[in-house]
Design a protein around this motif. Structure first.
Motif, PDB file in Angstrom:
ATOM      1  N   LEU A  37      75.513   1.848 -21.584  1.00 56.75           N
ATOM      2  CA  LEU A  37      76.852   1.406 -21.954  1.00 56.75           C
ATOM      3  C   LEU A  37      77.322   0.189 -21.177  1.00 56.75           C
ATOM      4  O   LEU A  37      78.461  -0.244 -21.334  1.00 56.75           O
ATOM      5  CB  LEU A  37      77.860   2.546 -21.740  1.00 56.75           C
ATOM      6  N   PHE A  38      76.479  -0.388 -20.334  1.00 59.43           N
ATOM      7  CA  PHE A  38      76.880  -1.514 -19.504  1.00 59.43           C
ATOM      8  C   PHE A  38      76.833  -2.826 -20.275  1.00 59.43           C
ATOM      9  O   PHE A  38      75.950  -3.055 -21.100  1.00 59.43           O
ATOM     10  CB  PHE A  38      75.981  -1.621 -18.270  1.00 59.43           C
ATOM     11  N   ALA A  39      77.797  -3.688 -19.955  1.00 61.88           N
ATOM     12  CA  ALA A  39      77.846  -5.039 -20.506  1.00 61.88           C
ATOM     13  C   ALA A  39      78.258  -5.982 -19.384  1.00 61.88           C
ATOM     14  O   ALA A  39      78.821  -5.560 -18.367  1.00 61.88           O
ATOM     15  CB  ALA A  39      78.839  -5.129 -21.659  1.00 61.88           C
ATOM     16  N   GLY A  59      87.060   0.536 -31.304  1.00 57.99           N
ATOM     17  CA  GLY A  59      86.804   1.931 -30.982  1.00 57.99           C
ATOM     18  C   GLY A  59      85.699   2.137 -29.971  1.00 57.99           C
ATOM     19  O   GLY A  59      85.524   3.246 -29.464  1.00 57.99           O
ATOM     20  N   GLU A  60      84.956   1.087 -29.665  1.00 59.79           N
ATOM     21  CA  GLU A  60      83.879   1.179 -28.665  1.00 59.79           C
ATOM     22  C   GLU A  60      84.412   0.889 -27.273  1.00 59.79           C
ATOM     23  O   GLU A  60      85.476   0.275 -27.117  1.00 59.79           O
ATOM     24  CB  GLU A  60      82.773   0.154 -28.970  1.00 59.79           C
ATOM     25  N   SER A  61      83.643   1.274 -26.269  1.00 56.93           N
ATOM     26  CA  SER A  61      83.940   0.890 -24.893  1.00 56.93           C
ATOM     27  C   SER A  61      82.639   0.590 -24.166  1.00 56.93           C
ATOM     28  O   SER A  61      81.573   1.085 -24.546  1.00 56.93           O
ATOM     29  CB  SER A  61      84.719   1.987 -24.160  1.00 56.93           C
ATOM     30  N   VAL A  62      82.735  -0.244 -23.138  1.00 58.34           N
ATOM     31  CA  VAL A  62      81.581  -0.594 -22.315  1.00 58.34           C
ATOM     32  C   VAL A  62      81.955  -0.505 -20.846  1.00 58.34           C
ATOM     33  O   VAL A  62      83.138  -0.596 -20.492  1.00 58.34           O
ATOM     34  CB  VAL A  62      81.050  -2.015 -22.634  1.00 58.34           C
ATOM     35  N   ALA A  67      80.726  -7.208  -8.181  1.00 59.52           N
ATOM     36  CA  ALA A  67      81.410  -7.275  -6.892  1.00 59.52           C
ATOM     37  C   ALA A  67      82.779  -7.942  -7.016  1.00 59.52           C
ATOM     38  O   ALA A  67      83.710  -7.633  -6.272  1.00 59.52           O
ATOM     39  CB  ALA A  67      80.544  -8.038  -5.885  1.00 59.52           C
ATOM     40  N   GLN A  68      82.901  -8.867  -7.972  1.00 64.42           N
ATOM     41  CA  GLN A  68      84.143  -9.603  -8.145  1.00 64.42           C
ATOM     42  C   GLN A  68      85.167  -8.766  -8.927  1.00 64.42           C
ATOM     43  O   GLN A  68      84.795  -7.865  -9.680  1.00 64.42           O
ATOM     44  CB  GLN A  68      83.882 -10.911  -8.909  1.00 64.42           C
ATOM     45  N   PRO A  69      86.470  -9.072  -8.765  1.00 65.17           N
ATOM     46  CA  PRO A  69      87.475  -8.418  -9.600  1.00 65.17           C
ATOM     47  C   PRO A  69      87.126  -8.600 -11.079  1.00 65.17           C
ATOM     48  O   PRO A  69      86.605  -9.646 -11.476  1.00 65.17           O
ATOM     49  CB  PRO A  69      88.768  -9.154  -9.229  1.00 65.17           C
ATOM     50  N   ILE A  70      87.393  -7.589 -11.884  1.00 62.84           N
ATOM     51  CA  ILE A  70      86.990  -7.606 -13.289  1.00 62.84           C
ATOM     52  C   ILE A  70      88.168  -8.007 -14.164  1.00 62.84           C
ATOM     53  O   ILE A  70      89.129  -7.241 -14.324  1.00 62.84           O
ATOM     54  CB  ILE A  70      86.454  -6.225 -13.714  1.00 62.84           C
ATOM     55  N   PRO A  71      88.120  -9.200 -14.774  1.00 59.84           N
ATOM     56  CA  PRO A  71      89.183  -9.590 -15.701  1.00 59.84           C
ATOM     57  C   PRO A  71      88.982  -8.916 -17.055  1.00 59.84           C
ATOM     58  O   PRO A  71      87.855  -8.561 -17.421  1.00 59.84           O
ATOM     59  CB  PRO A  71      89.010 -11.106 -15.810  1.00 59.84           C
ATOM     60  N   VAL A  72      90.052  -8.716 -17.774  1.00 63.57           N
ATOM     61  CA  VAL A  72      89.982  -8.073 -19.084  1.00 63.57           C
ATOM     62  C   VAL A  72      89.973  -9.145 -20.170  1.00 63.57           C
ATOM     63  O   VAL A  72      90.911  -9.939 -20.259  1.00 63.57           O
ATOM     64  CB  VAL A  72      91.170  -7.122 -19.306  1.00 63.57           C
ATOM     65  N   PRO A  73      88.926  -9.191 -20.992  1.00 65.11           N
ATOM     66  CA  PRO A  73      88.884 -10.187 -22.068  1.00 65.11           C
ATOM     67  C   PRO A  73      90.034  -9.990 -23.055  1.00 65.11           C
ATOM     68  O   PRO A  73      90.509  -8.867 -23.268  1.00 65.11           O
ATOM     69  CB  PRO A  73      87.531  -9.914 -22.748  1.00 65.11           C
ATOM     70  N   LYS A  74      90.465 -11.070 -23.656  1.00 67.71           N
ATOM     71  CA  LYS A  74      91.518 -11.009 -24.662  1.00 67.71           C
ATOM     72  C   LYS A  74      91.075 -10.095 -25.804  1.00 67.71           C
ATOM     73  O   LYS A  74      89.947 -10.168 -26.276  1.00 67.71           O
ATOM     74  CB  LYS A  74      91.805 -12.412 -25.190  1.00 67.71           C
ATOM     75  N   GLY A  75      91.970  -9.215 -26.218  1.00 67.72           N
ATOM     76  CA  GLY A  75      91.650  -8.299 -27.292  1.00 67.72           C
ATOM     77  C   GLY A  75      91.071  -6.984 -26.827  1.00 67.72           C
ATOM     78  O   GLY A  75      90.796  -6.096 -27.640  1.00 67.72           O
ATOM     79  N   MET A  76      90.868  -6.845 -25.501  1.00 69.26           N
ATOM     80  CA  MET A  76      90.346  -5.606 -24.940  1.00 69.26           C
ATOM     81  C   MET A  76      91.362  -5.034 -23.954  1.00 69.26           C
ATOM     82  O   MET A  76      92.328  -5.703 -23.588  1.00 69.26           O
ATOM     83  CB  MET A  76      88.993  -5.837 -24.253  1.00 69.26           C
ATOM     84  N   GLN A  77      91.125  -3.803 -23.514  1.00 72.46           N
ATOM     85  CA  GLN A  77      91.972  -3.197 -22.496  1.00 72.46           C
ATOM     86  C   GLN A  77      91.121  -2.411 -21.518  1.00 72.46           C
ATOM     87  O   GLN A  77      90.032  -1.939 -21.865  1.00 72.46           O
ATOM     88  CB  GLN A  77      93.017  -2.285 -23.131  1.00 72.46           C
ATOM     89  N   ALA A  78      91.610  -2.301 -20.290  1.00 68.44           N
ATOM     90  CA  ALA A  78      90.922  -1.512 -19.269  1.00 68.44           C
ATOM     91  C   ALA A  78      91.325  -0.060 -19.428  1.00 68.44           C
ATOM     92  O   ALA A  78      92.475   0.307 -19.180  1.00 68.44           O
ATOM     93  CB  ALA A  78      91.271  -2.017 -17.877  1.00 68.44           C
ATOM     94  N   LEU A  79      90.384   0.767 -19.862  1.00 69.20           N
ATOM     95  CA  LEU A  79      90.651   2.185 -20.049  1.00 69.20           C
ATOM     96  C   LEU A  79      90.567   2.943 -18.735  1.00 69.20           C
ATOM     97  O   LEU A  79      91.176   3.999 -18.573  1.00 69.20           O
ATOM     98  CB  LEU A  79      89.650   2.772 -21.050  1.00 69.20           C
ATOM     99  N   ARG A  80      89.794   2.402 -17.815  1.00 69.92           N
ATOM    100  CA  ARG A  80      89.642   3.037 -16.505  1.00 69.92           C
ATOM    101  C   ARG A  80      89.164   1.997 -15.517  1.00 69.92           C
ATOM    102  O   ARG A  80      88.375   1.113 -15.864  1.00 69.92           O
ATOM    103  CB  ARG A  80      88.638   4.186 -16.572  1.00 69.92           C
ATOM    104  N   ARG A  81      89.626   2.093 -14.289  1.00 70.82           N
ATOM    105  CA  ARG A  81      89.136   1.260 -13.189  1.00 70.82           C
ATOM    106  C   ARG A  81      88.820   2.147 -12.002  1.00 70.82           C
ATOM    107  O   ARG A  81      89.508   3.146 -11.765  1.00 70.82           O
ATOM    108  CB  ARG A  81      90.160   0.197 -12.778  1.00 70.82           C
ATOM    109  N   VAL A 221      84.375  -1.345 -10.815  1.00 74.85           N
ATOM    110  CA  VAL A 221      83.908  -0.714 -12.054  1.00 74.85           C
ATOM    111  C   VAL A 221      85.094  -0.638 -13.017  1.00 74.85           C
ATOM    112  O   VAL A 221      86.212  -0.299 -12.611  1.00 74.85           O
ATOM    113  CB  VAL A 221      83.372   0.713 -11.798  1.00 74.85           C
ATOM    114  N   ALA A 222      84.835  -0.989 -14.258  1.00 77.80           N
ATOM    115  CA  ALA A 222      85.865  -0.852 -15.282  1.00 77.80           C
ATOM    116  C   ALA A 222      85.250  -0.422 -16.596  1.00 77.80           C
ATOM    117  O   ALA A 222      84.123  -0.809 -16.911  1.00 77.80           O
ATOM    118  CB  ALA A 222      86.614  -2.168 -15.464  1.00 77.80           C
TER     119      ALA A 222
END
Length: 226
Positions: A37-39, A59-62, A67-81, A221-222
């Motif tokens: 499930l990694f991307a 409906g999918e998630s990855v 090591a760096q802070p994880i930005p959220v791409p436009k059109g996606m959301q962070a379901l968990r960090r 991790v996100a």
């Protein structure tokens, strides 16, 4: 473009190293949907983040790990960090006693491996995760009760992962034995063993430290969804 240490962005490094397991292009890649499930984006620039979003359907998630802070791409959301640590073997790892009870696992064991992973939850593990590297296990009366193997791999480094034990067989040293066997084999072929653990999993961190692993850095991790 700044050169990134592969250990800081291991998903990208491993997907580039094993293109047969990957989907995507030069800006973003993900593992095939039956493998993991990694991307990862190549970097955190806008075009690369947009390319990650293009790899994920509604409906999918990855999972993203870096090591760096994880930005959220436009059109996606962070379901968990969450936060984890990355550990590297700082000395030679010897295969623990009892290694003769360890058996190699492969395609014929795939269904059992997936069932054990679903029960013990070592992290993302799918029907073809075992094709990412060498996996070994321990059986009791013919039943697979513990396993460990290799997940991400790139030039010079291989991750110890998928370490899990059936709840009825915990406390017998199986996780330690299997981890030592996998790490020892990685070193024998000239690679640096590394692994990841949740920051809160003190028991796992202590176990790996006793085998000779040392914390290299914190990892972000996100879980990102559309």
């Amino acid at each position: 473009m700044t050169t990134i240490n592969p250990f800081d962005r291991p998903v990208w490094a491993s997907l580039t190293f094993a293109p047969d397991l990957a989907e995507g292009g030069g800006l973003a890649k993900r593992y095939r949907r039956d493998v993991n499930l990694f991307a990862s984006a190549r970097d955190d620039e806008g075009a690369s983040l947009a390319a990650v979003a293009d790899l994920v359907t509604e409906g999918e998630s990855v999972f993203v790990l870096q090591a760096q802070p994880i930005p959220v791409p436009k059109g996606m959301q962070a379901l968990r960090r969450a936060q984890g640590v990355q550990m590297l073997a700082g000395r030679a790892v010897a295969a623990e006693s009892g290694a003769d009870s360890v058996v190699a696992l492969g395609d014929a064991d795939a269904a059992e491996m997936l069932a054990l992973a679903r029960l013990a939850e070592p992290g993302p593990f799918l029907a073809r995760t075992h094709t990412m590297g060498r996996f070994v296990g321990i059986r009791s009366d013919g039943v697979l009760v513990a396993m460990a193997g290799e997940r991400m791999r790139f030039e010079g480094g291989t991750e110890v992962s998928g370490v899990c034990v059936h709840p009825d067989f915990r406390g017998r040293g199986f996780a330690r034995r299997l981890s030592s066997v996998v790490a020892h084999a990685i070193q024998q072929r000239g690679d640096q063993p590394f692994l990841h653990a949740w920051t809160t999993n003190e028991a796992a961190i202590t176990l790996y430290e006793s085998l000779g692993f040392e914390i290299r850095t914190e990892m972000q991790v996100a879980v990102l969804g559309r």
